[in-house]
Design a protein around this motif. Structure first.
Motif, PDB file in Angstrom:
ATOM      1  N   ILE A   8       0.856  -1.195   0.000  1.00 34.66           N
ATOM      2  CA  ILE A   8       0.000   0.000   0.000  1.00 34.66           C
ATOM      3  C   ILE A   8       0.886   1.238   0.000  1.00 34.66           C
ATOM      4  CG2 ILE A   8      -1.850   1.228   1.223  1.00 34.66           C
ATOM      5  CD1 ILE A   8      -2.323  -1.554   2.678  1.00 34.66           C
ATOM      6  N   GLY A  16      -4.963   5.393   3.491  1.00 33.36           N
ATOM      7  CA  GLY A  16      -3.925   4.378   3.286  1.00 33.36           C
ATOM      8  C   GLY A  16      -3.596   3.664   4.591  1.00 33.36           C
ATOM      9  N   THR A  19      -6.565   1.482   5.588  1.00 32.29           N
ATOM     10  CA  THR A  19      -6.580   0.289   4.723  1.00 32.29           C
ATOM     11  C   THR A  19      -5.532  -0.718   5.205  1.00 32.29           C
ATOM     12  OG1 THR A  19      -7.272   1.654   2.858  1.00 32.29           O
ATOM     13  CG2 THR A  19      -6.367  -0.494   2.332  1.00 32.29           C
ATOM     14  N   ILE A  87      -1.859  -1.680  -3.905  1.00 36.35           N
ATOM     15  CA  ILE A  87      -2.800  -0.569  -3.768  1.00 36.35           C
ATOM     16  C   ILE A  87      -2.064   0.759  -3.994  1.00 36.35           C
ATOM     17  CG2 ILE A  87      -4.514   0.558  -2.298  1.00 36.35           C
ATOM     18  CD1 ILE A  87      -4.908  -2.098  -0.834  1.00 36.35           C
ATOM     19  N   ASN A  89      -2.333   4.040  -3.592  1.00 33.04           N
ATOM     20  CA  ASN A  89      -3.191   4.931  -2.805  1.00 33.04           C
ATOM     21  C   ASN A  89      -2.623   6.340  -2.665  1.00 33.04           C
ATOM     22  OD1 ASN A  89      -5.109   5.636  -0.406  1.00 33.04           O
ATOM     23  ND2 ASN A  89      -3.027   5.830   0.435  1.00 33.04           N
ATOM     24  N   THR A 137      -6.237   1.210  -7.741  1.00 31.71           N
ATOM     25  CA  THR A 137      -5.684   2.563  -7.813  1.00 31.71           C
ATOM     26  C   THR A 137      -6.745   3.558  -7.329  1.00 31.71           C
ATOM     27  OG1 THR A 137      -4.257   1.895  -9.653  1.00 31.71           O
ATOM     28  CG2 THR A 137      -4.593   4.263  -9.350  1.00 31.71           C
ATOM     29  N   VAL A 138      -6.370   4.361  -6.358  1.00 34.00           N
ATOM     30  CA  VAL A 138      -7.330   5.293  -5.757  1.00 34.00           C
ATOM     31  C   VAL A 138      -7.432   6.557  -6.616  1.00 34.00           C
ATOM     32  CG1 VAL A 138      -7.969   6.619  -3.709  1.00 34.00           C
ATOM     33  CG2 VAL A 138      -6.860   4.375  -3.448  1.00 34.00           C
ATOM     34  N   THR A 192     -10.404   0.708 -10.020  1.00 32.11           N
ATOM     35  CA  THR A 192     -10.127   2.015  -9.440  1.00 32.11           C
ATOM     36  C   THR A 192     -11.347   2.481  -8.649  1.00 32.11           C
ATOM     37  OG1 THR A 192      -9.397   4.273  -9.986  1.00 32.11           O
ATOM     38  CG2 THR A 192     -10.832   3.217 -11.576  1.00 32.11           C
ATOM     39  N   PRO A 195     -12.967   7.314  -3.097  1.00 34.66           N
ATOM     40  CA  PRO A 195     -13.158   6.946  -1.686  1.00 34.66           C
ATOM     41  C   PRO A 195     -14.180   7.796  -0.935  1.00 34.66           C
ATOM     42  CG  PRO A 195     -11.158   8.246  -1.914  1.00 34.66           C
ATOM     43  CD  PRO A 195     -11.739   8.118  -3.296  1.00 34.66           C
ATOM     44  N   ALA A 228     -11.947   4.607   3.699  1.00 33.81           N
ATOM     45  CA  ALA A 228     -11.130   3.446   3.302  1.00 33.81           C
ATOM     46  C   ALA A 228     -11.986   2.246   2.904  1.00 33.81           C
ATOM     47  CB  ALA A 228     -10.196   3.062   4.454  1.00 33.81           C
ATOM     48  N   THR A 231     -11.762   0.770  -0.789  1.00 36.80           N
ATOM     49  CA  THR A 231     -10.468   0.117  -1.067  1.00 36.80           C
ATOM     50  C   THR A 231     -10.414  -1.243  -0.368  1.00 36.80           C
ATOM     51  OG1 THR A 231      -9.439   2.325  -1.029  1.00 36.80           O
ATOM     52  CG2 THR A 231      -7.968   0.445  -1.040  1.00 36.80           C
TER      53      THR A 231
END
Ligand SMILES: NC(=O)c1ccc[n+]([C@@H]2O[C@H](COP(=O)([O-])OP(=O)(O)OC[C@H]3O[C@@H](n4cnc5c(N)ncnc54)[C@H](OP(=O)(O)O)[C@@H]3O)[C@@H](O)[C@H]2O)c1
Length: 291
Positions: A8, A16, A19, A87, A89, A137-138, A192, A195, A228, A231
């Protein structure tokens, strides 16, 4: 998630960190990729206090430096047999002065798009080595405000911090779109997400109008825990391993803009990113090379 190896980026704060903590609590082996050693150590200690095991590692890299990304990827490649969940992030927003990274890339484009592109490229065979690989991917709903110009991706002509951020989050969706296509036929997926608008450290250092709006909006924003959730859902639910190339919101597939799922845009962004980073990113070739 037991013993799944999850990398991450930006795992020391905000969503992050949540998560990382929640996946660790589910038994995952966490690799936190962070730029600040002290902040990373503090976050690691917080996670270790609640997760019930000690498989929480730190790898240091500033994502504004391709040199550091390459060094971090080399370390990860030598120390871990595979990556089950990657991830991407980490992300940030800049003010209205255009700044460039040590590689000469416009900062937001460099950190929010080129860095995850390069990191994913450097680790793709480790993800493909997983029985079920997962690349998340955030992105953000901010992609709706993008002014996407393939001829001026680094905003040399007219720079604006907010637009640069919106464009970079659009790039996250285009990257996922193209990556998902290229991953077809493998056991790895790529999705993707947005959030939510979160009361995290995000945008705290930014002054001017955006900083003012962020301060005003803070009481109405959701918690990092809530932010979060999508994710964590993608990393740990069945749907997160069957969906491919989708944009999620509130743990459900949603529709991004047409520009964000345009095949031509996605392919050209990929090719331009390869040129800028001087790499050839062919996920399926990696798979073939592995046998
Ligand atoms: N907050 C929101 O409302 C919102 C909305 C939509 C999407 N998002 C997205 O959500 C993601 C996480 O944001 P957040 O809200 O959790 O913000 P955050 O609390 O500011 O966390 C961002 C993380 O990214 C790291 N990072 C930034 N620049 C980096 C660099 N050059 N190298 C390595 N790490 C770097 C930060 O490290 P440091 O602690 O060292 O700075 C931090 O760990 C971002 O991609 C953001 O675009 C956020």
């Amino acid at each position: 998630m037991k013993d799944k190896i999850c990398l991450i980026t930006g795992a020391n704060s905000g969503i992050g960190k949540v998560t990382a903590r929640e996946l660790a609590k589910k038994g995952a082996h966490i690799i936190m990729l962070c730029r600040n050693e002290q902040k990373a150590e503090n976050a690691r200690e917080d996670i270790l206090r609640v997760c019930g095991h000690d498989k929480v590692d730190i790898v240091l890299a500033d994502l504004s430096s391709t040199k550091q990304i390459k060094e971090a990827a080399a370390k990860i490649r030598s120390e871990y047999p595979r990556i089950d969940v990657l991830i991407n992030n980490a992300g940030m927003i800049m003010g209205n002065d255009r700044e460039t990274t040590e590689d000469g890339f416009e900062w937001t484009f460099g950190v929010n798009h080129l860095a995850p592109f390069l990191l994913t490229h450097l680790l793709i065979d480790k993800v493909l080595a997983s029985k079920k690989g997962n690349i998340i991917t955030v992105s953000s709903e901010a992609h709706r405000f993008a002014n996407f110009d393939l001829n001026d991706l680094q905003m040399q002509r007219k720079y604006n911090g907010l637009k640069a951020y919106a464009n970079s989050k659009l790039c996250n969706i285009l990257f996922t779109h193209e990556l998902a296509k290229r991953l077809k036929g493998t056991q790895t997926v790529s999705n993707t997400l947005h959030p939510g608008a979160i009361a995290s450290n995000f945008g705290k250092g930014v002054s001017g109008f955006f900083g003012f709006v962020m301060k005003l909006s803070r009481p109405f924003m959701i918690s990092e825990e809530k932010g979060a959730e999508t994710t964590i859902y993608l990393a740990s639910s069945e749907e997160g391993y069957t969906a491919n190339g989708l944009y999620f919101k509130n743990k459900k597939p949603a529709s991004p803009t047409k520009v964000a799922t345009n095949d031509y845009n996605a392919r050209r962004l990929w090719e331009v990113s390869e040129e800028l980073l001087q790499v050839k990113f062919s996920p399926v070739k990696h798979k073939a090379a592995e046998g």
